[in-house]
Scaffold this active site. Structure first.
Site, PDB file in Angstrom:
ATOM      1  CE1 TYR A  46      -4.596  -5.801  -4.247  1.00  0.00           C
ATOM      2  CE2 TYR A  46      -3.824  -5.344  -2.029  1.00  0.00           C
ATOM      3  CZ  TYR A  46      -4.393  -6.203  -2.940  1.00  0.00           C
ATOM      4  OH  TYR A  46      -4.763  -7.458  -2.548  1.00  0.00           O
ATOM      5  CG  ASP A 106     -12.700  -6.939  -5.734  1.00  0.00           C
ATOM      6  OD1 ASP A 106     -12.883  -8.009  -5.117  1.00  0.00           O
ATOM      7  OD2 ASP A 106     -11.577  -6.520  -6.050  1.00  0.00           O
ATOM      8  CG  ASP A 141     -10.403 -13.206  -7.611  1.00  0.00           C
ATOM      9  OD1 ASP A 141     -11.608 -13.392  -7.330  1.00  0.00           O
ATOM     10  OD2 ASP A 141      -9.574 -12.798  -6.786  1.00  0.00           O
ATOM     11  CG  HIS A 164      -6.530 -15.226  -6.724  1.00  0.00           C
ATOM     12  ND1 HIS A 164      -6.310 -13.897  -7.007  1.00  0.00           N
ATOM     13  CD2 HIS A 164      -5.334 -15.757  -6.388  1.00  0.00           C
ATOM     14  CE1 HIS A 164      -5.003 -13.650  -6.866  1.00  0.00           C
ATOM     15  NE2 HIS A 164      -4.398 -14.751  -6.512  1.00  0.00           N
ATOM     16  NE  ARG A 202      -3.890  -2.391   1.812  1.00  0.00           N
ATOM     17  CZ  ARG A 202      -4.860  -2.549   0.922  1.00  0.00           C
ATOM     18  NH1 ARG A 202      -5.191  -1.557   0.124  1.00  0.00           N
ATOM     19  NH2 ARG A 202      -5.516  -3.695   0.831  1.00  0.00           N
ATOM     20  CG  HIS A 237      -5.761  -6.344  -9.740  1.00  0.00           C
ATOM     21  ND1 HIS A 237      -6.617  -5.900  -8.776  1.00  0.00           N
ATOM     22  CD2 HIS A 237      -5.323  -7.561  -9.306  1.00  0.00           C
ATOM     23  CE1 HIS A 237      -6.698  -6.803  -7.799  1.00  0.00           C
ATOM     24  NE2 HIS A 237      -5.919  -7.805  -8.102  1.00  0.00           N
ATOM     25  CD  GLU A 285      -6.558 -11.200  -9.139  1.00  0.00           C
ATOM     26  OE1 GLU A 285      -5.428 -10.844  -8.728  1.00  0.00           O
ATOM     27  OE2 GLU A 285      -7.508 -11.460  -8.388  1.00  0.00           O
TER      28      GLU A 285
HETATM   29 ZN   LIG Z   1      -7.603 -12.252  -6.500  1.00  0.00          ZN
HETATM   30 ZN   LIG Z   2      -5.589  -9.529  -6.998  1.00  0.00          ZN
END
Ligand SMILES: [Zn+2]
Ligand SMILES: [Zn+2]
Length: 286
Positions: free
Chosen positions: A69, A233, A183, A220, A36, A110, A149
């Site tokens: 992220y 999500d 996922d 995932h 983060r 992502h 992903e």
């Molecule tokens: Zn995931």
């Molecule tokens: Zn992820």
């Protein structure tokens, strides 16, 4: 079966292996730094050595690294875009340092969010970013493989269907350097009905036709707190969401994916939550 979960690296990366051993899992996912912040992490030789020594005495493989992220390779802002490319290259270097002698280092990311600039524009930004990244990674002889992903389509996030993922992969090239991480929560939120046998069959068939199941490297396993096609999500415990136990039972035993590694990213207040979800998945396995 290969089943594991996301494991913390708090206190040092080798601690993740001890945690995984305590959980009794045989595959895992980690961050290679605080996910983060933009603050980079460089591993020293002893950290890498210790991690690999502990790991070598276990049956834990493969290990997946999830990228930070903050990285947004679709960003329309030049500054964030180039910062994301740089940060992602650092992720690739760390993946190589930590995992190159354990097999292919897998790095999950992502695809990115266009932040209002539009899907077509966002996809071009992602493609451009990966072309730069993989060219550089080739020059540096890195062995890490990028796994895109699929997303829930929440906000302006891209990669919520197989066509978008396939389009990115085709255009970027470097075929053996880009694969897929699937996922279940994200897919369900994006409209793939994994709660029913028919929907699971259709999803896997479509993924095979559009992307090719040989490019799928990990699943995932997360239940979805929101309904089908909600585009939200929010992960929840296996069996407690809208996918439900029956959906997971069919998916994890499906002939097309049953031998892949499964990684849980379910909510966690304590290790007990992981233990419970893992044992539920094991029981669902025929
Ligand atoms: Zn995931
Ligand atoms: Zn992820």
């Amino acid at each position: 079966m290969r089943i594991g979960c996301h494991v913390s690296i708090a206190g040092g990366v080798e601690k993740s292996v001890h945690r995984a051993k305590k959980l009794g899992i045989n595959t895992m996912q980690i961050f290679s730094k605080n996910s983060r912040t933009w603050q980079e992490k460089t591993y020293c030789k002893s950290e890498i050595f210790n991690f690999q020594e502990v790991l070598r005495k276990t049956d834990i493989y493969p290990i997946f690294i999830h990228a930070s992220y903050l990285i947004n390779l679709a960003s329309p802002e030049e500054k964030i875009h180039s910062r994301s490319i740089e940060a992602f290259l650092e992720e690739m270097k760390r993946a190589d340092q930590l995992l190159a002698n354990t097999g292919t280092p897998f790095l999950i990311v992502h695809p990115g969010a266009h932040r209002g600039a539009g899907e077509v524009y966002g996809l071009e930004r992602i493609i451009k970013a990966f072309q730069i990244i993989l060219k550089e990674s080739f020059a540096l002889k890195l062995s890490a493989m990028v796994l895109l992903e699929n997303t829930s389509g929440m906000g302006s996030s891209l990669g919520y269907n197989f066509s978008q993922l396939s389009y990115i992969m085709e255009r970027v090239g470097y075929k053996d350097k880009i694969g897929i991480c699937f996922d279940t929560c994200h897919a369900f939120a994006a409209g793939y009905n994994l709660a029913e046998e028919r929907g699971i069959e259709d999803t896997l068939t479509e993924m095979d036709r559009i992307i090719g199941l040989d490019r799928l490297k990990v699943i995932h396993l997360n239940d979805s707190k929101h309904y089908l096609n909600s585009r939200k999500d929010r992960h929840t415990h296996i069996g407690e969401g809208f996918i439900g136990l029956e959906g997971f039972r069919i998916l994890i035993n499906h002939r097309l994916v049953k031998d892949l590694p499964f990684i849980l990213e379910t909510p966690k207040k304590s290790d007990e939550d992981d233990r419970r979800n893992i044992s539920i998945v094991r029981e669902l396995r025929k």
